[in-house]
Design a protein around this motif. Sequence first.
Motif: not given
Length: 924
Positions: A548-549, A590-595, A600-601, A605-606
């Motif tokens: 995601l990041t 981007a790192a904040a978005f990934g964290a 969150n399913p 999606p993983l």
Amino acid sequence: MPTPQARISATDIGLTALAGGRSFRPFINEPRQPTKIGGAQEGIIMKKYELLAASALAMIAAMPATAQESSRPLAAPAQDDSTSRDDQDGDTQDRDIIVTALKRELTLLDTPVAVSVTSAQTIEQAQIRDLIDLQSVVPSLRVGQLQSSANTNFIIRGFGNGANNAGIEPSVGVFVDGVYRSRSAAQITDLPNLKRVEVLRGPQSTLFGKNASAGIISIVTAEPAFKLGGSAEASYGNYNAVILKGDVTGPITDTIAFSLAGNYNHRDGYVRDLALDEETNNRNRYGFRGQLLFQPSSTVKFRLIADYDKVDENCCAVANVIDGPTGNAVRALGGQIDSENPFSYEVFTNRLSTNNIKNYGVSLQGDFDLNDQLTLTSISSYRGVKLRTDQDSDFTSADIIGSNANRTDIDTYTQELRLASNFDGPLNFLFGGFLFHEKIRVEDDLIQGSQFRQYVNLLSGNAIPTVEGILGVPVGTFFSPGSGLFDKFRYKDNSFSIFGQADYEITDGLTFTAGLNYTRDKKKVSSDTVSTDAFSALDFTAIGRQVLTQQALATTVGQLLGLPGQATAAQIQAFAAAQPAGFAQVQAGAAAFGAANQSNPAVNPLLALQALQFTPPFLNFPNAVEDGRTNDDNLSYTLRLAYKANANLSFYATHATGFKASSFNLSRDSRPLASDFIPGSPVTNPATSPIRAAGLALPNLSTGSRFARPEKSSVYEVGVKGQYNNFAFNVAVFKQYIKGFQSNVFTGTGFSLANAEKESVFGIEFDGSVTPVRPLTLNLAVTYLDPTYDSFDTGGAIGPALTVVPTNLTGTRPGDIPEFSVSTGATFTQELTPDIKLLLRGDWQYESNTRIASGVLDIRRKVSQINLAATVEFDNGLQLSAFGRNVNNNRYLTFYFPSVAQQGSISAYPSQPRTYGITARYKF
């Protein structure tokens, strides 16, 4: 010298109404004449068990019934006694059943506990083949066979566990000739020369060294005799069932007698595996048993027993009840499922199940009459069990699970020593000690089959190659055939107990009993579990955060550069070089978005792939947090007041407690307790998790059940027993509970072992019989149970996704416990000629409509089974019988569970269909 084979009657041993009688002798050599008690002759041989409640006479008269000792005895084996055939043909109402489970020979009327007794005659006449069939005449007992021939679970009054998990001792203790059988694999023997089976209901502690929290099954076989005798038996039935039994007994010298016995049990399977064109659920077992009886004098006796049994069977077939969303993936691989058709008795697998069991042991019992007032008894034993099973546990013809193999070795040593008094006064006692040592070695392999990768790829939407690409590993890295989970457990148990009971006759007929049992139990367990399933070790939360990041970084950079889509790696690198300050801000965002979205399913999606991680790494123990040891002790007690009003009627009131030590979970779901590892605790604060603080955390490590704390049981019970010339009855009303009941629930890959804080049951038990005319006996036994989980907030039940999930079961009714259990029937005996007798027997086993398990599924079982038998007995010792069990072909599910590696599907074990056959038996 007196003849060693002389019979012992209740009069010989000087029994009063209660255990605290005036006289007790374990074996008497002098033959004596029976006396009259209350107008009925106290018998020399064991009579049928006929009980009738006065309040239910009308009910019994109106309908046939079956109790534990319903039939008129046929010719008894020569080794059982020296009584003549003429004596055996007398009126069975004038005979008394002898019960020895209280460590003294007492009549059933004089035994102030809830006990059911099934004699050898009843077992023969009803064609009861094994302990599973025994429940058809003892309604308070339930016996179920689960995933293999070695897993038989005994339940009394709704309480029982111990099958399918070698680390759990059973709540219902099984004893054979005084020797404790510690695991279900050691309890399945087709025993020859049975005299009786005694089922004691409720906690038993003060007369048994091995404490039992729910009840006792005591199996008593015949001793060798000093008179030559024996028997031979052959049966043939449907499914090509062949049963052969034989025994011989006799003297070697004036002081040594022997007996040898053997049995063979073979039957084709009643389930057809259409994929393999083979039969399953067959019978293939045999055994040998030898005994020596050495009686050098009237005060000393030794009994040496050695036995060996072998089972090699294909068991146990599993039917599909709910064909969930994984079924199409199975069919896409070419696999077949007999979809939602549990009573077709047809299955599809790609390999046969194996059940190879060796069960053997030796015991030595010595009895010493010290001075006519004290009797010393010693029982030493060794038992060994070797269990080898394998199963196609996906229960389809697709090769998803390659092997589910188990290798278990159990070695058990016991030593019991007890001293019993034989005083003429009002006080008598029994005092003893018991040592128990056991070693268990368990090895489990769960291996992925050749189609497992394809199967998981179908369920994931072809995501597996994508994951391999994301991680930069070669295609085919995950789910290679032969990978899986490999368990090794080592278990050692050392325990001892000191127990005793005293009976004081306060006044004539009124006796007070008090007993204690102190138990100390130490267990030491270790594991060596290895997972070679690399996919199950992946942390999809962390991987998803990285993905995601990276996606957010590429998307943002692409937008800043005015690109129609995401920026490539080269474009991102160029942007970072040209605008380092701006790139730092983009990178941080981007790192904040990934964290923020890693868990969150809907965004990651993983996370959906976590359901396919069947065999993640397991934390072995002992370790820095888990020492793999338990050290339990307990003081149990019994208090009882018993009153014999007259020769026909007795009453008792009992409060007793029982205990079972901690059990270890030796299955694939042996995971750390939540108190040792708290899921989701911040990595930045590892002090909240002892396992993390010790650096022991593994990828995807979750909590579960490493062990269960002890069970402590208690019962309050009142009962009344009556014995009259043509009817008898027994009624017990009780409130029984277990604190810390060890619940063992199958989760799909292993077992969740957890303590129910408190489970209780209120119950009423009635059994009785009436003989309206001499040839006919009507019997009825009824059990009513009202169980409740008073407190069980850590329970497990089937959830909406049809998997076992943590569930607060407090206030609910436990599954698999019927409200009413009934055994009812009739026995008719008629002399056709002076040399020929006809015996007709029929019984009906009934269990009310019962929810099989807790959870969202309302799958129920109702048992209504009819058993019939007819026997012609000739005066020369020959008997010819025809029999049918479950002649009405009643079908029901015995147990269901989440299908292995098939989320959303449910599998179950169907009941056994109708069986019938003929038997020829000769006794000499």
